[in-house]
Design a protein around this motif. Structure first.
Motif, PDB file in Angstrom:
ATOM      1  N   PHE A  59       3.345  20.785  -3.202  1.00  0.00           N
ATOM      2  CA  PHE A  59       3.054  19.945  -4.400  1.00  0.00           C
ATOM      3  C   PHE A  59       3.544  18.741  -4.599  1.00  0.00           C
ATOM      4  CE2 PHE A  59       4.761  22.729  -7.279  1.00  0.00           C
ATOM      5  CZ  PHE A  59       4.798  21.887  -7.972  1.00  0.00           C
ATOM      6  N   ASP A  60       2.833  17.454  -5.101  1.00  0.00           N
ATOM      7  CA  ASP A  60       3.815  16.246  -5.131  1.00  0.00           C
ATOM      8  C   ASP A  60       4.675  16.798  -6.310  1.00  0.00           C
ATOM      9  OD1 ASP A  60       4.561  13.704  -4.935  1.00  0.00           O
ATOM     10  OD2 ASP A  60       2.916  12.407  -6.465  1.00  0.00           O
ATOM     11  N   GLN A  61       5.666  16.952  -5.730  1.00  0.00           N
ATOM     12  CA  GLN A  61       6.673  17.739  -6.963  1.00  0.00           C
ATOM     13  C   GLN A  61       7.851  16.147  -7.850  1.00  0.00           C
ATOM     14  OE1 GLN A  61       8.941  20.042  -4.069  1.00  0.00           O
ATOM     15  NE2 GLN A  61       8.118  21.566  -5.613  1.00  0.00           N
ATOM     16  N   ASP A  62       8.119  15.260  -6.892  1.00  0.00           N
ATOM     17  CA  ASP A  62       8.378  14.035  -7.776  1.00  0.00           C
ATOM     18  C   ASP A  62       9.832  14.406  -9.060  1.00  0.00           C
ATOM     19  OD1 ASP A  62       6.192  12.359  -6.934  1.00  0.00           O
ATOM     20  OD2 ASP A  62       4.613  12.748  -9.333  1.00  0.00           O
ATOM     21  N   PHE A  63      10.652  14.608  -7.978  1.00  0.00           N
ATOM     22  CA  PHE A  63      11.904  15.725  -8.455  1.00  0.00           C
ATOM     23  C   PHE A  63      12.799  14.731  -8.650  1.00  0.00           C
ATOM     24  CE2 PHE A  63      11.567  19.523  -5.883  1.00  0.00           C
ATOM     25  CZ  PHE A  63      10.946  20.252  -8.046  1.00  0.00           C
ATOM     26  N   LEU A 112       0.812  -0.810  -0.071  1.00  0.00           N
ATOM     27  CA  LEU A 112       0.066   0.392   0.412  1.00  0.00           C
ATOM     28  C   LEU A 112       1.125   1.528   0.046  1.00  0.00           C
ATOM     29  CD1 LEU A 112      -2.359  -0.757   3.012  1.00  0.00           C
ATOM     30  CD2 LEU A 112      -2.561  -1.567   0.602  1.00  0.00           C
ATOM     31  N   GLU A 113       0.191   2.270  -0.837  1.00  0.00           N
ATOM     32  CA  GLU A 113       1.682   3.767  -1.143  1.00  0.00           C
ATOM     33  C   GLU A 113       0.096   4.457  -0.476  1.00  0.00           C
ATOM     34  OE1 GLU A 113       2.855   3.854  -5.296  1.00  0.00           O
ATOM     35  OE2 GLU A 113       3.166   6.865  -4.450  1.00  0.00           O
ATOM     36  N   PRO A 114       0.666   4.886   0.950  1.00  0.00           N
ATOM     37  CA  PRO A 114      -0.141   6.066   0.806  1.00  0.00           C
ATOM     38  C   PRO A 114       0.534   7.327   0.776  1.00  0.00           C
ATOM     39  CG  PRO A 114       1.779   4.861   2.465  1.00  0.00           C
ATOM     40  CD  PRO A 114       2.057   4.554   1.439  1.00  0.00           C
ATOM     41  N   LYS A 115       0.083   8.238   0.683  1.00  0.00           N
ATOM     42  CA  LYS A 115      -0.223  10.049   0.400  1.00  0.00           C
ATOM     43  C   LYS A 115      -1.224  11.009   1.318  1.00  0.00           C
ATOM     44  CE  LYS A 115       0.237  12.690  -4.070  1.00  0.00           C
ATOM     45  NZ  LYS A 115       0.263  12.754  -5.537  1.00  0.00           N
ATOM     46  N   PRO A 116      -0.616  12.222   1.767  1.00  0.00           N
ATOM     47  CA  PRO A 116      -1.913  12.670   2.274  1.00  0.00           C
ATOM     48  C   PRO A 116      -3.373  13.696   1.737  1.00  0.00           C
ATOM     49  CG  PRO A 116       0.886  13.662   1.867  1.00  0.00           C
ATOM     50  CD  PRO A 116       0.459  12.251   2.002  1.00  0.00           C
ATOM     51  N   PRO A 155       5.871   2.955   0.419  1.00  0.00           N
ATOM     52  CA  PRO A 155       6.364   4.261   0.754  1.00  0.00           C
ATOM     53  C   PRO A 155       7.012   5.384   0.302  1.00  0.00           C
ATOM     54  CG  PRO A 155       8.075   3.451   2.473  1.00  0.00           C
ATOM     55  CD  PRO A 155       7.314   2.198   1.383  1.00  0.00           C
ATOM     56  N   GLU A 156       6.386   6.674  -0.753  1.00  0.00           N
ATOM     57  CA  GLU A 156       7.009   7.475  -1.330  1.00  0.00           C
ATOM     58  C   GLU A 156       7.915   8.671  -0.558  1.00  0.00           C
ATOM     59  OE1 GLU A 156       4.908   7.610  -4.986  1.00  0.00           O
ATOM     60  OE2 GLU A 156       5.813  10.168  -5.298  1.00  0.00           O
ATOM     61  N   VAL A 157       8.707   8.841  -0.717  1.00  0.00           N
ATOM     62  CA  VAL A 157       9.559   9.817  -0.269  1.00  0.00           C
ATOM     63  C   VAL A 157       8.474  11.925  -0.321  1.00  0.00           C
ATOM     64  CG1 VAL A 157      11.928  11.609  -1.190  1.00  0.00           C
ATOM     65  CG2 VAL A 157      12.605   8.872  -1.310  1.00  0.00           C
ATOM     66  N   ALA A 158       8.417  11.499  -1.280  1.00  0.00           N
ATOM     67  CA  ALA A 158       7.392  13.094  -1.993  1.00  0.00           C
ATOM     68  C   ALA A 158       6.710  12.702  -0.453  1.00  0.00           C
ATOM     69  CB  ALA A 158       6.698  12.842  -2.699  1.00  0.00           C
ATOM     70  N   HIS A 159       5.710  11.904  -0.217  1.00  0.00           N
ATOM     71  CA  HIS A 159       4.289  11.208  -0.085  1.00  0.00           C
ATOM     72  C   HIS A 159       3.943  11.718   1.626  1.00  0.00           C
ATOM     73  CE1 HIS A 159       2.519   9.475  -3.319  1.00  0.00           C
ATOM     74  NE2 HIS A 159       3.056  10.230  -3.797  1.00  0.00           N
ATOM     75  N   GLU A 160       5.414  11.527   2.185  1.00  0.00           N
ATOM     76  CA  GLU A 160       5.496  11.621   3.660  1.00  0.00           C
ATOM     77  C   GLU A 160       5.933  13.309   3.752  1.00  0.00           C
ATOM     78  OE1 GLU A 160       3.741   8.274   4.405  1.00  0.00           O
ATOM     79  OE2 GLU A 160       4.858   9.358   6.469  1.00  0.00           O
ATOM     80  N   PHE A 208      12.522   3.892  -8.970  1.00  0.00           N
ATOM     81  CA  PHE A 208      11.863   5.563  -9.251  1.00  0.00           C
ATOM     82  C   PHE A 208      10.822   5.808  -9.724  1.00  0.00           C
ATOM     83  CE2 PHE A 208      16.845   4.940  -8.863  1.00  0.00           C
ATOM     84  CZ  PHE A 208      17.421   5.402  -7.888  1.00  0.00           C
ATOM     85  N   ASP A 209      10.384   6.993  -8.666  1.00  0.00           N
ATOM     86  CA  ASP A 209       8.819   7.431  -9.091  1.00  0.00           C
ATOM     87  C   ASP A 209       9.166   8.827  -8.919  1.00  0.00           C
ATOM     88  OD1 ASP A 209       6.357   7.437  -9.630  1.00  0.00           O
ATOM     89  OD2 ASP A 209       5.256   7.055  -8.012  1.00  0.00           O
ATOM     90  N   ALA A 210       9.253   8.933 -10.048  1.00  0.00           N
ATOM     91  CA  ALA A 210       9.941  10.096 -10.354  1.00  0.00           C
ATOM     92  C   ALA A 210      10.038  11.089 -11.882  1.00  0.00           C
ATOM     93  CB  ALA A 210      11.312  10.836  -9.926  1.00  0.00           C
TER      94      ALA A 210
HETATM   95 MN    MN Z   1       3.515   9.824  -5.820  1.00  0.00          MN
END
Ligand code: MN
Ligand code: GCO
Ligand code: MN
Length: 388
Positions: A256-260, A182-186, A218-223, A288-290
């Motif tokens: 916002f979710d920048q996905d750099f 599961l991939e959380p995102k706020p 988990p994703e860097v950007a989301h937390e 890599f999800d960017a």
């Molecule tokens: Mn994302």
């Protein structure tokens, strides 16, 4: 330290087809880059030493396509993987793009949409199994609300759990070797998304009948969007045996979710993240999800992909250098890092409790101790800056 950072498949780097395939569309502007054909992507990624790819069903196959067309499209992806030696390291379902999902997919108020969504996932789980994907990701971008009046969150979470358990049952019954992440995102695209953080998702998983096969992506950007420490979330997921996959990118707090590009912003955070992944023995995909900045043409896309890999490998080299520096070992001993691994009181027994009650402490002298963390952290910074 070498400045040549060459990836090999053993490094387990992977990219989503939608990442290098991102054409720079955003809510304010249309595509700025041409479409890159999947075959071309696979070849370019393989040349970069990448191990695997991930995909959403709709990245590679026509939405709701006829069975015969779907078969052809699956075969084409399979052939591309075979040709390049890349593996399919993760698969997922697009449950967010089509207007049918505007009120959610697994948690839409409309039961017909919920049933369609589960059917869409099952159909793609069959493909994922055929491609040998060990991980199936659930990112619930549309599972949420703008107004809390529109859904009872308790019902939404019940429907979410029902769907995940149903699909887990489907995987087990089909004999597929696959785990869910599961991939959380706020928030974004919904005003509020259910399971907004690593912590919420971990607690949710513990309520599932099939919790054994459900973990986290988990994703860097989301937390980071929420101002939380990604490192701490990942560390806890590892501690609970739930880090099944990871989405690596970069992000500034509160945006916002920048996905750099991975490692382009939070260099110190990423140093600790890479060190954690490497030292914990995490063996899954480093995914890599960017995507490339919107300013880039197709060449910039490959600069972006190379940059993600280069930054990971450079930080890994820095982490190794740090961990083998005797001054670091000394500073860590002074700080008491290893002492935290010692049990404090052990399991409860009446004897242990009585012994502890009888113990005396020199509170004043304990309070005077310094932990030397300024010196320790300066070594971190010195290593990152290359001046250690
Ligand atoms: Mn994302
Ligand atoms: C996002 C998400 C997605 C998911 C992807 C795979 O914020 O858009 O990170 O990129 O990771 O849908 O589940
Ligand atoms: Mn992601």
């Amino acid at each position: 330290m070498s400045t040549e950072f060459v990836a090999s498949p053993e490094d387990h780097f992977s990219f989503g087809l939608w990442t290098v395939g991102n054409r720079g569309r955003d809510p304010f502007g249309e595509a700025v880059r041409p479409k890159i054909e999947i075959k071309e992507m696979l070849h370019r990624l393989a040349e970069l030493g990448v191990w695997g790819i991930s995909y959403h069903d709709d990245d590679a196959f026509t939405f709701n396509g006829e069975d015969s067309l779907h078969r052809q499209e699956v075969d084409a992806l399979k052939a591309g993987l075979e040709e390049t030696g890349l593996v399919c390291s993760m698969a997922t379902t697009n449950l967010f793009f089509h207007p049918i999902f505007k009120d959610g997919a697994l948690t839409s108020n409309d039961p017909r949409v919920r049933r369609f969504a589960i059917q869409k996932v099952m159909r793609n789980i069959d493909v994922a199994a055929e491609l040998g994907a060990p991980t199936y990701v659930f990112w619930g971008g549309r599972e949420g609300v703008e107004t809390a009046a529109s859904k009872d969150t308790r019902d939404a979470l019940s429907r979410y759990a029902e769907a995940i358990d149903f699909l887990a049952g489907y995987v087990k019954d089909s004999g597929y070797q696959m785990r869910f992440a599961l991939e959380p995102k706020p928030n974004e695209p919904r005003g509020d998304i259910f399971l907004p953080t690593v912590g919420h998702a971990l607690a949710f998983i513990s309520t599932l009948d099939n919790a054994d096969m459900v973990g986290l992506n988990p994703e860097v950007a989301h937390e980071t969007m929420s101002g939380l420490s990604f490192y701490q979330g990942v560390a806890q997921a590892i501690w609970q045996g739930k880090l099944f996959h990871i989405d690596l990118n970069d992000q500034r707090i509160g945006r916002f979710d920048q996905d750099f590009r991975f490692g382009s912003e939070g260099i110190k955070d990423h140093f600790f993240l890479v060190r954690l992944l490497e030292n914990s023995g995490y063996a899954g995909a480093k995914h890599f999800d960017a995507h490339a900045y919107r300013t880039e043409d197709v060449d910039g896309v490959w600069d972006f992909a190379r940059g993600c890999i280069r930054n990971y490998l450079a930080l890994r080299a820095k982490a190794r250098e740090f961990d083998s520096d005797p001054r670091v070992a000394q500073a860590m001993a002074y700080s008491g890092v290893a002492d935290l691994a010692e049990p404090t009181v052990g399991p409860y027994t009446p004897q242990a409790a009585a012994a502890l009650k009888a113990e005396t402490f020199d509170v004043e002298s304990l309070a005077q101790r310094g932990f030397g963390n300024e010196a320790l952290d300066q070594l971190v910074v010195d290593h990152i800056l290359g001046i250690a």
